[in-house]
Design a protein around this motif. Structure first.
Motif, PDB file in Angstrom:
ATOM      1  N   VAL A  54     -88.884 -17.173 101.001  1.00 54.25           N
ATOM      2  CA  VAL A  54     -90.294 -17.334 100.650  1.00 54.25           C
ATOM      3  C   VAL A  54     -91.124 -16.365 101.476  1.00 54.25           C
ATOM      4  N   ALA A  55     -92.020 -15.642 100.820  1.00 55.16           N
ATOM      5  CA  ALA A  55     -92.910 -14.713 101.523  1.00 55.16           C
ATOM      6  C   ALA A  55     -94.300 -14.808 100.901  1.00 55.16           C
ATOM      7  N   PRO A  56     -95.352 -14.860 101.718  1.00 53.88           N
ATOM      8  CA  PRO A  56     -96.716 -14.879 101.171  1.00 53.88           C
ATOM      9  C   PRO A  56     -97.031 -13.540 100.506  1.00 53.88           C
ATOM     10  N   LEU A  57     -97.780 -13.599  99.406  1.00 57.30           N
ATOM     11  CA  LEU A  57     -98.103 -12.398  98.646  1.00 57.30           C
ATOM     12  C   LEU A  57     -99.585 -12.060  98.781  1.00 57.30           C
ATOM     13  N   GLN A  58     -99.855 -10.750  98.785  1.00 55.87           N
ATOM     14  CA  GLN A  58    -101.221 -10.242  98.761  1.00 55.87           C
ATOM     15  C   GLN A  58    -101.256  -9.118  97.745  1.00 55.87           C
ATOM     16  N   ASP A  59    -102.035  -9.334  96.679  1.00 56.49           N
ATOM     17  CA  ASP A  59    -102.090  -8.352  95.594  1.00 56.49           C
ATOM     18  C   ASP A  59    -100.704  -8.079  95.025  1.00 56.49           C
ATOM     19  N   GLY A  60     -99.896  -9.153  94.931  1.00 58.47           N
ATOM     20  CA  GLY A  60     -98.571  -9.021  94.342  1.00 58.47           C
ATOM     21  C   GLY A  60     -97.522  -8.452  95.263  1.00 58.47           C
ATOM     22  N   GLN A  61     -97.866  -8.188  96.530  1.00 54.56           N
ATOM     23  CA  GLN A  61     -96.919  -7.620  97.469  1.00 54.56           C
ATOM     24  C   GLN A  61     -96.730  -8.568  98.653  1.00 54.56           C
ATOM     25  N   PRO A  62     -95.502  -8.665  99.186  1.00 48.79           N
ATOM     26  CA  PRO A  62     -95.269  -9.531 100.346  1.00 48.79           C
ATOM     27  C   PRO A  62     -96.113  -9.098 101.536  1.00 48.79           C
ATOM     28  N   GLU A  63     -96.759 -10.065 102.175  1.00 54.01           N
ATOM     29  CA  GLU A  63     -97.570  -9.774 103.347  1.00 54.01           C
ATOM     30  C   GLU A  63     -96.728  -9.622 104.606  1.00 54.01           C
ATOM     31  N   ALA A  64     -95.591 -10.291 104.634  1.00 52.88           N
ATOM     32  CA  ALA A  64     -94.742 -10.279 105.827  1.00 52.88           C
ATOM     33  C   ALA A  64     -93.304 -10.454 105.395  1.00 52.88           C
ATOM     34  N   ALA A  65     -92.414 -10.390 106.378  1.00 55.43           N
ATOM     35  CA  ALA A  65     -91.000 -10.598 106.095  1.00 55.43           C
ATOM     36  C   ALA A  65     -90.788 -12.009 105.543  1.00 55.43           C
ATOM     37  N   ALA A  66     -89.876 -12.131 104.615  1.00 53.64           N
ATOM     38  CA  ALA A  66     -89.628 -13.414 103.972  1.00 53.64           C
ATOM     39  C   ALA A  66     -88.947 -14.381 104.930  1.00 53.64           C
ATOM     40  N   SER A  67     -89.355 -15.653 104.869  1.00 51.38           N
ATOM     41  CA  SER A  67     -88.666 -16.715 105.586  1.00 51.38           C
ATOM     42  C   SER A  67     -87.500 -17.184 104.738  1.00 51.38           C
ATOM     43  N   SER A  68     -86.380 -17.481 105.379  1.00 48.85           N
ATOM     44  CA  SER A  68     -85.160 -17.798 104.651  1.00 48.85           C
ATOM     45  C   SER A  68     -84.600 -19.139 105.122  1.00 48.85           C
ATOM     46  N   VAL A  69     -84.072 -19.915 104.187  1.00 54.61           N
ATOM     47  CA  VAL A  69     -83.443 -21.192 104.522  1.00 54.61           C
ATOM     48  C   VAL A  69     -82.308 -21.434 103.536  1.00 54.61           C
ATOM     49  N   ALA A  70     -81.178 -21.892 104.056  1.00 51.19           N
ATOM     50  CA  ALA A  70     -79.997 -22.114 103.227  1.00 51.19           C
ATOM     51  C   ALA A  70     -80.071 -23.465 102.525  1.00 51.19           C
ATOM     52  N   ASP A  71     -79.341 -23.585 101.420  1.00 45.42           N
ATOM     53  CA  ASP A  71     -79.350 -24.834 100.658  1.00 45.42           C
ATOM     54  C   ASP A  71     -78.814 -26.008 101.469  1.00 45.42           C
ATOM     55  N   ASN A  72     -77.877 -25.768 102.378  1.00 44.67           N
ATOM     56  CA  ASN A  72     -77.347 -26.860 103.196  1.00 44.67           C
ATOM     57  C   ASN A  72     -78.435 -27.439 104.095  1.00 44.67           C
TER      58      ASN A  72
END
Length: 233
Positions: free
Chosen positions: A78-96
């Motif tokens: 998940v990454a916050p978007l600004q004008d359709g572009q990621p604002e920062a590096a995406a946060s990641s979490v596994a399904d487990n």
């Protein structure tokens, strides 16, 4: 479009409550304890197929790691978007992580650490990951039971027959109980309780005594679905 049709959440909650003790080391049915006992009784057993099945089944259980951060099927970013572009590096979490955060954060406990670690996802995504996990544990549970039954039937595992025959679910929630109710005067010392199977003695009065041709020992049948629900007693 990728569509997942998951069971209702309350059904998965019920299933999770049933199988969760097998994942807890402090429980007597913890899978590690169960397989340690099975391994003890299989010592010296020369049947290759039984040994291979034992190892595969134990490995499947060991792959269920409540504290694991690795993925089973997918990873969520998940990454916050600004004008359709990621604002920062995406946060990641596994399904487990998501799955066990649902179990220990949303359902049986309120584990703030797990909820914080998966906060980017929300309860919907946590449940999406948890439903397949609970189903996987259910499959392992049934497979283990069948293996235990097989070993017991071959005299390799000393399992009491009563343990395999005992009821574990309520199949009919409609409780029926024919009874006569006796009451005592609340303003005096309660009379002696009757011996089971014997009629109450002095001090007890039958509540709503039968009328008409019935005797005190006759109880009306449970009304059918189209019969009146009242009683003439």
């Amino acid at each position: 479009m990728f569509v997942q049709d998951l069971p209702p959440e309350e059904q998965v909650e019920s299933a999770a409550a049933r199988v969760r003790p097998l994942l807890l080391e402090k429980e007597v049915v913890f899978y590690g304890t169960v397989f340690k006992a099975i391994g003890f009784f299989l010592r010296g057993d020369g049947h290759a197929g039984r040994g291979e099945h034992f190892e595969r089944l134990r490995a499947a259980w060991r792959a269920i790691d409540p504290r694991g951060t690795g993925l089973h099927a997918y990873n969520m970013q998940v990454a916050p978007l600004q004008d359709g572009q990621p604002e920062a590096a995406a946060s990641s979490v596994a399904d487990n992580q998501l799955a066990f955060a649902w179990l220990y954060g949303d359902v049986v406990h309120h584990d703030l650490e797990r909820l914080a670690a998966t906060g980017i996802a929300g309860v919907r995504e946590r449940y999406r990951a948890a439903a397949p996990l609970v189903c996987r544990v259910m499959i392992h549970t049934v497979s283990t039971l069948r293996f235990v039954e097989l070993l017991a039937s071959n005299g390799l595992l000393p399992v009491p027959r009563a343990a395999l025959d005992a009821g574990v679910v309520v199949t009919d929630p409609l409780m029926r109980q024919h009874a006569r109710v006796f009451v005592a005067d609340p303003d005096v010392d309660p009379p002696r309780l009757p011996v089971p199977g014997q009629a109450p003695g002095a001090g007890w009065t039958l509540l709503l005594p039968p009328t008409g041709p019935r005797t005190a020992d006759q109880v009306p049948d449970v009304p059918g679905p189209t019969a009146p629900t009242g009683s003439s007693d």
